[in-house]
Design a protein around this motif. Structure first.
Motif, PDB file in Angstrom:
ATOM      1  N   LEU A  46      -0.440  -4.905  10.143  1.00  0.00           N
ATOM      2  CA  LEU A  46       0.721  -5.524   9.504  1.00  0.00           C
ATOM      3  C   LEU A  46       1.374  -6.541  10.430  1.00  0.00           C
ATOM      4  CD1 LEU A  46       3.037  -5.694   7.376  1.00  0.00           C
ATOM      5  CD2 LEU A  46       4.078  -3.749   8.566  1.00  0.00           C
ATOM      6  N   SER A 125       6.416   3.198   1.284  1.00  0.00           N
ATOM      7  CA  SER A 125       5.107   3.563   0.790  1.00  0.00           C
ATOM      8  C   SER A 125       5.236   4.931   0.129  1.00  0.00           C
ATOM      9  CB  SER A 125       4.068   3.582   1.923  1.00  0.00           C
ATOM     10  OG  SER A 125       2.756   3.721   1.408  1.00  0.00           O
ATOM     11  N   ASN A 222      -0.482   2.766   2.215  1.00  0.00           N
ATOM     12  CA  ASN A 222      -0.856   1.513   2.855  1.00  0.00           C
ATOM     13  C   ASN A 222      -2.038   1.691   3.792  1.00  0.00           C
ATOM     14  OD1 ASN A 222       1.817   2.616   4.188  1.00  0.00           O
ATOM     15  ND2 ASN A 222       0.660   1.690   5.866  1.00  0.00           N
ATOM     16  N   TYR A 282       4.144  -7.876   3.739  1.00  0.00           N
ATOM     17  CA  TYR A 282       4.167  -6.413   3.624  1.00  0.00           C
ATOM     18  C   TYR A 282       3.324  -5.977   2.428  1.00  0.00           C
ATOM     19  CZ  TYR A 282       7.629  -4.881   7.113  1.00  0.00           C
ATOM     20  OH  TYR A 282       8.281  -4.546   8.274  1.00  0.00           O
ATOM     21  N   GLY A 286      -0.326  -3.640   1.960  1.00  0.00           N
ATOM     22  CA  GLY A 286      -0.359  -2.371   1.252  1.00  0.00           C
ATOM     23  C   GLY A 286       0.943  -1.613   1.219  1.00  0.00           C
ATOM     24  N   TYR A 287       2.015  -2.210   1.718  1.00  0.00           N
ATOM     25  CA  TYR A 287       3.338  -1.598   1.661  1.00  0.00           C
ATOM     26  C   TYR A 287       4.038  -2.026   0.380  1.00  0.00           C
ATOM     27  CZ  TYR A 287       2.861  -0.632   6.695  1.00  0.00           C
ATOM     28  OH  TYR A 287       2.426  -0.192   7.925  1.00  0.00           O
ATOM     29  N   ARG A 288       4.960  -1.204  -0.066  1.00  0.00           N
ATOM     30  CA  ARG A 288       5.757  -1.533  -1.245  1.00  0.00           C
ATOM     31  C   ARG A 288       7.031  -2.252  -0.781  1.00  0.00           C
ATOM     32  NH1 ARG A 288       4.583   2.859  -5.871  1.00  0.00           N
ATOM     33  NH2 ARG A 288       2.461   3.415  -5.236  1.00  0.00           N
ATOM     34  N   PHE A 302      -0.461  -1.274  -6.696  1.00  0.00           N
ATOM     35  CA  PHE A 302      -0.143   0.098  -6.324  1.00  0.00           C
ATOM     36  C   PHE A 302      -0.337   1.063  -7.482  1.00  0.00           C
ATOM     37  CE2 PHE A 302       2.730  -2.761  -3.886  1.00  0.00           C
ATOM     38  CZ  PHE A 302       2.108  -2.608  -2.654  1.00  0.00           C
TER      39      PHE A 302
END
Length: 341
Positions: A46, A125, A222, A282, A286-288, A302
């Motif tokens: 990241l 996440s 993530n 982000y 794979g992060y929310r 997601f």
């Protein structure tokens, strides 16, 4: 090219969603500045994207070069290292309570979570269960993980925030659906089924993906997405419908930045993480994202979580720590029941 006046740079950065430097500063310094970023193990990919984007933005707006030293490792160990003398300008972690030792040591001022939006957490996440191809054990729920014959790759909650969130996801879901006795029984089953206990998230992923250990790996969503991308082929994973929102707070280490004179740039970097560009990065990692527009744009990436809860919904970290992670609490009792390690 001459650096623009700092107040002009600040205005431009504010428009980008990253207003950052104290008003007391009058002009952009021309000499390079160095920041040390300390973070959890699986955050490295990241920040490999975020740091160059910040460096470019800051250089364009101020003319100043920002250099980074980086340290990644199990989040609990990282917090202890900072308290022990590792000079972090910025600490990006995966557990709010891992900032508490820094506050207790006088390194970070109380109220740090109010300095930035969303409790100082740029993204969130949930917890995923990475499974073998085709999901041969048919794992879908937290109770499935508790079944006899399931071998789990887990992370040590004594060293890792990722691990604590993983335990809280199942413990909290069972607690909300049933009661405290059932939730503690789930923790005991999780420990009983643990085949390998890794010290950090990336070590756990390597054990499962590269070394073929276990039937299931409990980790951040993530990290599941990263593992799939890094392996070059899709990796099967499940996101249980009842799940916990995991937060990733970032904090400027006050004592360090004030001694080094790096507060302006450290705060700039922390605020940049909430900018539209950073929020998009982000999401790519794979992060929310916490930003509503970025979250909407990334929604298709997601899995749906229909029963999302927060740590406050299960009593908050102090209560959960006492019940599950404190010495002699549910996790230790579960280890004792299976004969320790």
């Amino acid at each position: 090219m001459n650096a623009r006046p700092l107040h002009t740079a600040l205005a431009a950065l504010a428009l980008a969603g990253a207003a950052i430097v104290p008003a007391a500063a009058r002009a952009a310094p021309s000499s390079p500045v160095e920041l040390t970023l300390v973070s959890y193990a699986v955050a490295k990919p990241l920040f490999a994207k975020l740091i160059p984007e910040f460096q470019r933005t800051w250089r364009e707006q101020t003319g100043q070069e920002v250099r980074f030293k980086e340290s990644y490792g199990p989040s609990g160990a990282q917090a202890r290292s900072i308290v022990g003398g590792l000079e972090a300008d910025v600490y990006a972690t995966n557990l709010q309570t891992l900032v508490t030792p820094l506050v207790d040591a006088g390194l970070v001022k109380a109220g740090w979570e109010a300095r930035l939006p969303n409790g100082a957490s740029p993204a969130s996440s949930v917890i995923a269960i990475i499974v073998r191809a085709g999901n041969p054990k048919k794992l879908q729920t937290w109770q499935d993980l508790a079944a006899q014959g399931v071998e789990i790759v887990a992370i040590n909650p004594k060293t890792s925030g990722n691990a604590r969130w993983g335990v809280v996801a199942g413990y909290g879901a069972v607690l909300r659906e049933k009661d405290a006795k059932a939730a503690e029984g789930w923790v005991e089953a999780l420990v009983r089924n643990t085949k390998t206990l890794a010290s950090g998230g990336r070590e756990a992923t390597d054990a499962f993906v590269k070394n073929g250990v276990g039937d299931a790996l409990l980790t951040f969503e993530n990290e599941a997405l990263f593992a799939s991308k890094a392996s070059g082929e899709p990796i099967d994973y499940v996101v249980p419908a009842a799940n916990v929102r995991t937060d990733f707070p970032v904090v400027v280490v006050d004592q360090v930045v004030d001694r080094k004179g790096t507060r302006a740039v450290a705060e700039a970097f922390a605020r940049f993480l909430f900018s539209p560009k950073a929020q998009a990065l982000y999401a790519e990692a794979g992060y929310r994202p916490s930003d509503a527009a970025a979250a909407k744009a990334a929604a298709g990436r997601f899995r749906e979580v229909t029963r999302l809860f927060t740590i406050d919904d299960v009593g908050g970290w102090p209560k959960v720590d006492r019940a599950v992670f404190a010495d002699g609490a549910a996790y230790d009792r579960a280890q004792a029941a299976r004969g320790g390690r």
